[in-house]
Motif scaffolding. Structure first.
Motif, PDB file in Angstrom:
ATOM      1  N   GLU A 136      -3.115  -8.559   3.507  1.00 27.01           N
ATOM      2  CA  GLU A 136      -3.516  -8.330   4.892  1.00 27.01           C
ATOM      3  C   GLU A 136      -3.427  -6.841   5.244  1.00 27.01           C
ATOM      4  O   GLU A 136      -4.287  -6.304   5.943  1.00 27.01           O
ATOM      5  CB  GLU A 136      -2.622  -9.180   5.816  1.00 27.01           C
ATOM      6  N   LEU A 137      -2.401  -6.165   4.733  1.00 27.85           N
ATOM      7  CA  LEU A 137      -2.273  -4.716   4.980  1.00 27.85           C
ATOM      8  C   LEU A 137      -3.470  -3.972   4.393  1.00 27.85           C
ATOM      9  O   LEU A 137      -4.063  -3.105   5.044  1.00 27.85           O
ATOM     10  CB  LEU A 137      -0.982  -4.186   4.355  1.00 27.85           C
ATOM     11  N   ARG A 196      -6.465  -1.642  -4.070  1.00 26.22           N
ATOM     12  CA  ARG A 196      -5.289  -1.724  -4.926  1.00 26.22           C
ATOM     13  C   ARG A 196      -4.028  -1.236  -4.208  1.00 26.22           C
ATOM     14  O   ARG A 196      -4.022  -0.188  -3.589  1.00 26.22           O
ATOM     15  CB  ARG A 196      -5.517  -0.873  -6.177  1.00 26.22           C
ATOM     16  N   ALA A 197      -2.973  -2.031  -4.358  1.00 24.76           N
ATOM     17  CA  ALA A 197      -1.652  -1.567  -3.907  1.00 24.76           C
ATOM     18  C   ALA A 197      -0.966  -0.932  -5.108  1.00 24.76           C
ATOM     19  O   ALA A 197      -1.106  -1.414  -6.230  1.00 24.76           O
ATOM     20  CB  ALA A 197      -0.833  -2.746  -3.401  1.00 24.76           C
ATOM     21  N   GLN A 198      -0.229   0.144  -4.869  1.00 23.12           N
ATOM     22  CA  GLN A 198       0.594   0.718  -5.948  1.00 23.12           C
ATOM     23  C   GLN A 198       1.759  -0.214  -6.185  1.00 23.12           C
ATOM     24  O   GLN A 198       2.239  -0.859  -5.246  1.00 23.12           O
ATOM     25  CB  GLN A 198       1.151   2.076  -5.525  1.00 23.12           C
ATOM     26  N   PHE A 199       2.196  -0.318  -7.433  1.00 21.99           N
ATOM     27  CA  PHE A 199       3.383  -1.135  -7.704  1.00 21.99           C
ATOM     28  C   PHE A 199       4.408  -0.353  -8.502  1.00 21.99           C
ATOM     29  O   PHE A 199       4.055   0.365  -9.446  1.00 21.99           O
ATOM     30  CB  PHE A 199       3.020  -2.412  -8.469  1.00 21.99           C
ATOM     31  N   ARG A 200       5.681  -0.491  -8.125  1.00 18.68           N
ATOM     32  CA  ARG A 200       6.777   0.061  -8.927  1.00 18.68           C
ATOM     33  C   ARG A 200       7.823  -1.021  -9.114  1.00 18.68           C
ATOM     34  O   ARG A 200       8.232  -1.649  -8.140  1.00 18.68           O
ATOM     35  CB  ARG A 200       7.420   1.266  -8.202  1.00 18.68           C
ATOM     36  N   ILE A 258       1.769  -7.566  10.499  1.00 15.50           N
ATOM     37  CA  ILE A 258       0.924  -6.407  10.851  1.00 15.50           C
ATOM     38  C   ILE A 258       1.111  -6.113  12.340  1.00 15.50           C
ATOM     39  O   ILE A 258       1.243  -4.958  12.749  1.00 15.50           O
ATOM     40  CB  ILE A 258      -0.578  -6.690  10.559  1.00 15.50           C
ATOM     41  N   LYS A 259       1.158  -7.191  13.138  1.00 17.43           N
ATOM     42  CA  LYS A 259       1.338  -7.018  14.582  1.00 17.43           C
ATOM     43  C   LYS A 259       2.709  -6.397  14.870  1.00 17.43           C
ATOM     44  O   LYS A 259       2.842  -5.524  15.729  1.00 17.43           O
ATOM     45  CB  LYS A 259       1.190  -8.372  15.292  1.00 17.43           C
ATOM     46  N   HIS A 269       1.025   4.737   5.323  1.00 12.86           N
ATOM     47  CA  HIS A 269       1.497   4.272   4.016  1.00 12.86           C
ATOM     48  C   HIS A 269       2.726   3.387   4.223  1.00 12.86           C
ATOM     49  O   HIS A 269       3.746   3.839   4.751  1.00 12.86           O
ATOM     50  CB  HIS A 269       1.835   5.485   3.139  1.00 12.86           C
ATOM     51  N   ILE A 270       2.607   2.132   3.811  1.00  9.06           N
ATOM     52  CA  ILE A 270       3.672   1.154   4.043  1.00  9.06           C
ATOM     53  C   ILE A 270       4.325   0.797   2.712  1.00  9.06           C
ATOM     54  O   ILE A 270       3.637   0.501   1.727  1.00  9.06           O
ATOM     55  CB  ILE A 270       3.102  -0.146   4.685  1.00  9.06           C
ATOM     56  N   LEU A 271       5.652   0.806   2.696  1.00 11.20           N
ATOM     57  CA  LEU A 271       6.384   0.307   1.534  1.00 11.20           C
ATOM     58  C   LEU A 271       6.715  -1.165   1.784  1.00 11.20           C
ATOM     59  O   LEU A 271       7.275  -1.515   2.823  1.00 11.20           O
ATOM     60  CB  LEU A 271       7.690   1.085   1.341  1.00 11.20           C
ATOM     61  N   VAL A 272       6.334  -2.009   0.831  1.00 11.50           N
ATOM     62  CA  VAL A 272       6.635  -3.443   0.953  1.00 11.50           C
ATOM     63  C   VAL A 272       7.627  -3.811  -0.142  1.00 11.50           C
ATOM     64  O   VAL A 272       7.283  -3.789  -1.334  1.00 11.50           O
ATOM     65  CB  VAL A 272       5.347  -4.292   0.821  1.00 11.50           C
ATOM     66  N   THR A 273       8.861  -4.138   0.234  1.00 12.23           N
ATOM     67  CA  THR A 273       9.832  -4.589  -0.769  1.00 12.23           C
ATOM     68  C   THR A 273       9.621  -6.094  -0.964  1.00 12.23           C
ATOM     69  O   THR A 273       9.282  -6.804  -0.015  1.00 12.23           O
ATOM     70  CB  THR A 273      11.292  -4.338  -0.336  1.00 12.23           C
TER      71      THR A 273
END
Ligand code: NAD
Ligand code: UFG
Length: 337
Positions: free
Chosen positions: A20-21, A52-56, A244-245, A3-7
Motif C-alpha cells: 500500500e505504501l 520495489r521496496a529495499q530490503f535489509r 497510511i492514514k 522514505h518509510i522504514l517498515v520493521t
C-alpha cells in the motif's frame, strides 16, 4: 518522496502495508530477521505494484546493524511491525518475548532518537484490553495484560508514551488491531503460518483445502447469539490502509494518538464459518469442543475515533475477507515457496 522504514516488512501485515505504501508513492525500506517470514512476499509485492521496496535482513536486537542503517539512510518515519506474536508460545517462553519485542523496540527507539527520526506507528493489539467486560471497546477502556505477549504490547505502548513525555518532538501512533484476516485480492500475498494454525481463518482455509480434517470450535456455551465467541475481524488490506492514514496523521496531529482498528462489527465463530461457506460455496466440517483457555467471550471495537480523526473506514466485509483468504490458500496451498 517520503522514505518509510517498515520493521517486520516481510510479515503478514507488514507485506500488505509495504504494498500500500508503494502504491501511494512512498519510498520503502523493509527490514526483518526472517524469523517468521520469507523474502518471497516482497518479490510478490513488486510483481503486483511494479515497484520495489529495499530490503535489509536485520534483527532489532542487533543495534549496530540498526545504527548503520540509520546512519546511511534518511528516513521520515517508521512503521514498527516486527515482533513475536504467538500468545501460547509467550506463556512458555516469556523471556524470549520480553527480549525480542521489548528490547528490540528499545533498540529501535534509541537509534531513531539518535538519528532524529521521531515519527513512529506501532502495531499494538486488542490484547491490551485483556478480557474486556464491555464491547464495543473504546480506546479509554481498561487495559490489562493477560499473558506475556499482551504485556509486551502494553509495555511498548507505555515506553512510547513516556518517550513523548520526555521529548515532545516524538510523534507516536499506537494502533490496536482487532483480528486481521484475509489477503490481497490478487492472491499473491497472504498469511503463511508455520505448522498448524492457531488462528481461526487460516485454520478454516486449511480445512477447506483438505490439509486439516475439521475445525474445532472452541466453546459453544458463550453468552452470544449462537454460543460461540465473538471477535472483530478486519481485512488486512483495510488494516494496511489504516497505517497510511495514521502515518499521514502524524504530521497533522503531533503527540501520541491511540486508535482501535477493526470494523466495529462483532462476528461469532459460527458466523465466520457460515460466511466462508457462502462466499466460497463449500462446506466446512466442524465440531464444537470445550473453550480455549484465556479466550474472551466477546471482543469488538468501537472505531469512531479512527473513522473521524484518521478519515479512515473499512471497505471490505466478512465475505470479502473469506473470499480473499480462500483465494490466497488455493493459489498457495503450501504458503510461500
Ligand atoms: P508476522 O509474524 O507475520 O510479522 C512479524 C514480522 O516480524 C515477521 O516477519 C518476523 O520475522 C519479524 N520479526 C520478529 N522479531 C524480529 C526481530 N527481532 N527483528 C526483526 N524482525 C523481527 O506477524 P503479523 O501478523 O504481520 O503481525 C505484525 C505485528 O502486528 C506484530 O507486532 C503483531 O504482534 C501485531 N499484531 C498482529 C495481530 C494478528 O492477529 N496478526 C493482531 C494484533 C497485533
Ligand atoms: N477459534 C476456534 N477454533 C480455532 C481457532 C480459533 O474456535 O481453531 C476461535 C477462538 O476461540 C476465538 C476466535 O476463533 O473465539 C478467534 O480466534 P483467533 O485465534 O483467530 O484470534 P484471537 O481473538 O484469539 O486472537 C487474536 C490474535 C492475538 C491477540 C488477540 C487479542 O491472534 O494475537 O486477538 O487481540 F492477542
Amino acid at each position: 518522496m517520503k522514505h518509510i522504514l517498515v520493521t517486520g516488512g516481510t510479515g503478514f501485515i507488514g507485506s500488505h502495508t509495504v504494498l500500500e505504501l508503494l502504491n501511494q508513492n512512498y519510498r520503502v525500506t523493509a527490514i526483518d530477521n526472517l524469523s517468521n517470514s520469507k523474502l518471497e512476499p516482497l518479490k510478490r509485492v513488486e510483481k503486483i505494484s511494479g515497484k520495489r521496496a529495499q530490503f535489509r535482513k536485520i534483527d532489532l536486537l542487533d543495534i549496530k546493524a540498526l545504527d548503520d542503517l540509520f546512519a546511511s539512510t534518511n528516513f521520515d518515519s517508521v512503521i514498527h511491525f516486527a515482533g513475536l506474536k504467538a500468545v501460547g508460545e509467550s506463556v512458555e517462553h516469556p523471556l524470549r518475548y520480553y527480549k525480542n519485542n521489548i528490547s528490540g523496540t528499545v533498540n529501535l527507539c534509541e537509534v531513531m532518537s539518535k538519528a532524529g527520526v521521531k515519527n513512529i506507528v506501532f502495531s499494538s493489539s486488542a490484547t491490551v484490553y485483556g478480557d474486556p467486560e464491555i464491547s464495543p471497546i473504546i480506546e479509554e477502556s481498561p487495559l490489562q495484560a493477560v499473558n506475556p505477549y499482551g504485556r509486551t504490547k502494553l509495555t511498548i505502548e507505555y515506553i512510547l508514551q513516556e518517550l513523548y513525555h520526555a521529548d515532545d518532538a516524538w510523534n507516536v501512533s499506537l494502533l490496536r488491531y482487532f483480528n486481521p484476516v484475509g489477503a490481497h485480492e490478487s492472491g499473491e500475498i497472504g498469511e503463511d503460518p508455520n505448522g498448524i494454525p492457531n488462528n481461526l481463518m487460516p485454520y478454516i482455509t486449511q480445512v477447506a483445502i483438505g490439509k486439516l480434517q475439521e475445525l474445532s470450535i472452541f466453546g459453544g456455551d458463550y453468552p452470544t447469539h449462537d454460543g460461540t465467541a465473538i471477535r472483530d475481524y478486519i481485512h488486512v488490506c483495510d488494516l494496511a490502509d489504516g497505517h497510511i492514514k495514521a502515518l499521514e496523521n502524524l504530521d497533522n496531529n503531533p503527540g501520541v494518538a491511540i486508535y482501535n482498528l477493526g470494523t466495529g462489527k462483532g462476528s461469532s465463530v459460527l458466523d465466520v464459518v457460515k460466511a466462508f461457506e457462502k462466499a466460497n460455496k463449500l462446506k466446512i466440517p466442524y465440531n464444537i469442543t470445550t473453550r480455549r483457555e484465556g479466550d474472551a467471550a466477546i471482543c469488538y471495537a468501537n472505531v469512531t475515533k479512527a473513522n473521524n480523526n484518521l478519515n479512515w473506514k473499512t471497505n471490505r466485509n466478512l465475505e470479502n475477507m473469506c473470499r480473499d483468504a480462500w483465494n490466497w490458500q488455493q493459489k498457495n496451498p503450501d504458503g510461500y515457496p
